[in-house]
Design a protein around this motif. Structure first.
Motif, short mmCIF file in Angstrom:
data_model
loop_
_atom_site.label_atom_id
_atom_site.label_comp_id
_atom_site.label_asym_id
_atom_site.label_seq_id
_atom_site.Cartn_x
_atom_site.Cartn_y
_atom_site.Cartn_z
N THR A 1 -73.53 62.35 -42.21
CA THR A 1 -74.98 62.29 -42.39
C THR A 1 -75.64 61.58 -41.22
O THR A 1 -76.66 62.05 -40.69
N ASP B 1 -75.17 63.81 -38.00
CA ASP B 1 -76.06 64.97 -38.07
C ASP B 1 -77.51 64.56 -37.80
O ASP B 1 -78.25 65.24 -37.08
N ARG B 2 -77.93 63.45 -38.40
CA ARG B 2 -79.30 62.99 -38.20
C ARG B 2 -79.53 62.56 -36.74
O ARG B 2 -80.58 62.84 -36.17
N ARG B 3 -78.56 61.91 -36.15
CA ARG B 3 -78.68 61.51 -34.75
C ARG B 3 -78.86 62.74 -33.86
O ARG B 3 -79.68 62.74 -32.95
N GLY B 4 -78.08 63.79 -34.13
CA GLY B 4 -78.22 65.01 -33.35
C GLY B 4 -79.57 65.67 -33.57
O GLY B 4 -80.17 66.20 -32.62
N ARG B 5 -80.07 65.63 -34.80
CA ARG B 5 -81.38 66.22 -35.10
C ARG B 5 -82.49 65.49 -34.35
O ARG B 5 -83.48 66.11 -33.93
N TYR B 6 -82.32 64.19 -34.15
CA TYR B 6 -83.30 63.41 -33.41
C TYR B 6 -83.14 63.55 -31.90
O TYR B 6 -83.96 63.03 -31.13
N GLY B 7 -82.07 64.22 -31.46
CA GLY B 7 -81.83 64.37 -30.03
C GLY B 7 -81.36 63.09 -29.37
O GLY B 7 -81.58 62.88 -28.17
#
Length: 206
Positions: free
Chosen positions: A21, A24-30
């Protein structure tokens, strides 16, 4: 490099959800930071015995049914490891490098192997190709035991109560911050996103 420390067992399905989680969130934030320094919280030593694969399967069924249906695609009761020590031999070798990115990548690769690919990472010959991928040599049995017990002892002194337990750079900590875990009237696991999950995630990436 900014880091978040996580004391966790490599075979804990709640940890797999928690780590994925955040990644994934870190990647979504770039973003590329913070990285996860994953420490050992050895449940088989704490509980004085290996994890029960059928108990793990029940936990996974609840997790897939409520919060992460996209995970645990390859989980197999029959291939579930009887020990986490072969995997900890590799995570301890990664931790010795002092490279937070490598520590995270190795920890995630091992969890993907058991939960997404159905591999028995309790067997050194299964762990070896993962070690080769990252250019690492797993520690021997004695060094692994010393490293795992050192993490366990440090975790206890810092108030770790279970897997996963996260610590931010300011020292604040959370046990299993994303998931509310309970049982229904007949004993089945019930899992939901915990109230405050978004606040925790914002704290991590803020």
């Amino acid at each position: 490099m900014r880091t978040i420390e996580v004391f966790a067992d490599v075979l804990c399905p709640f940890t797999h959800v928690g780590l994925r989680t955040l990644v994934d969130r870190r990647g979504r934030y770039g973003l590329t930071e913070p990285r996860l320094r994953i420490r050992a919280w050895p449940l088989e030593l704490i509980n004085d015995g290996p994890l029960d694969p059928h108990h793990i399967a029940a936990e996974i069924a609840a997790l897939r049914g409520s919060v992460r249906p996209d995970l645990f695609a390859g989980f197999s009761v029959d291939a579930f490891p009887g020990t986490s020590m072969a995997a900890f031999a590799l995570t301890a070798a990664a931790d010795r490098t002092g490279d937070p990115a490598l520590v995270e990548d190795v920890g995630m690769a091992l969890r993907n192997a058991v939960f997404e690919e159905g591999l028995d990472i309790g067997r050194p010959e299964i762990v070896e190709p993962i070690a080769v991928r990252f250019g690492l040599e797993p520690l021997d049995v004695e060094a692994t035991s010393a490293a795992v017990r050192a993490d366990w002892e440090e975790g206890r002194t810092r108030g770790v109560i279970g897997s996963p337990h996260f610590f931010a750079e300011d020292g604040s900590g959370w046990f299993c911050p994303s998931l509310a875990i309970s049982r229904d009237d007949v004993g089945n696991f019930v899992v939901a996103w915990k109230h405050g999950t978004e606040a925790f995630i914002d704290r991590v990436f803020g």
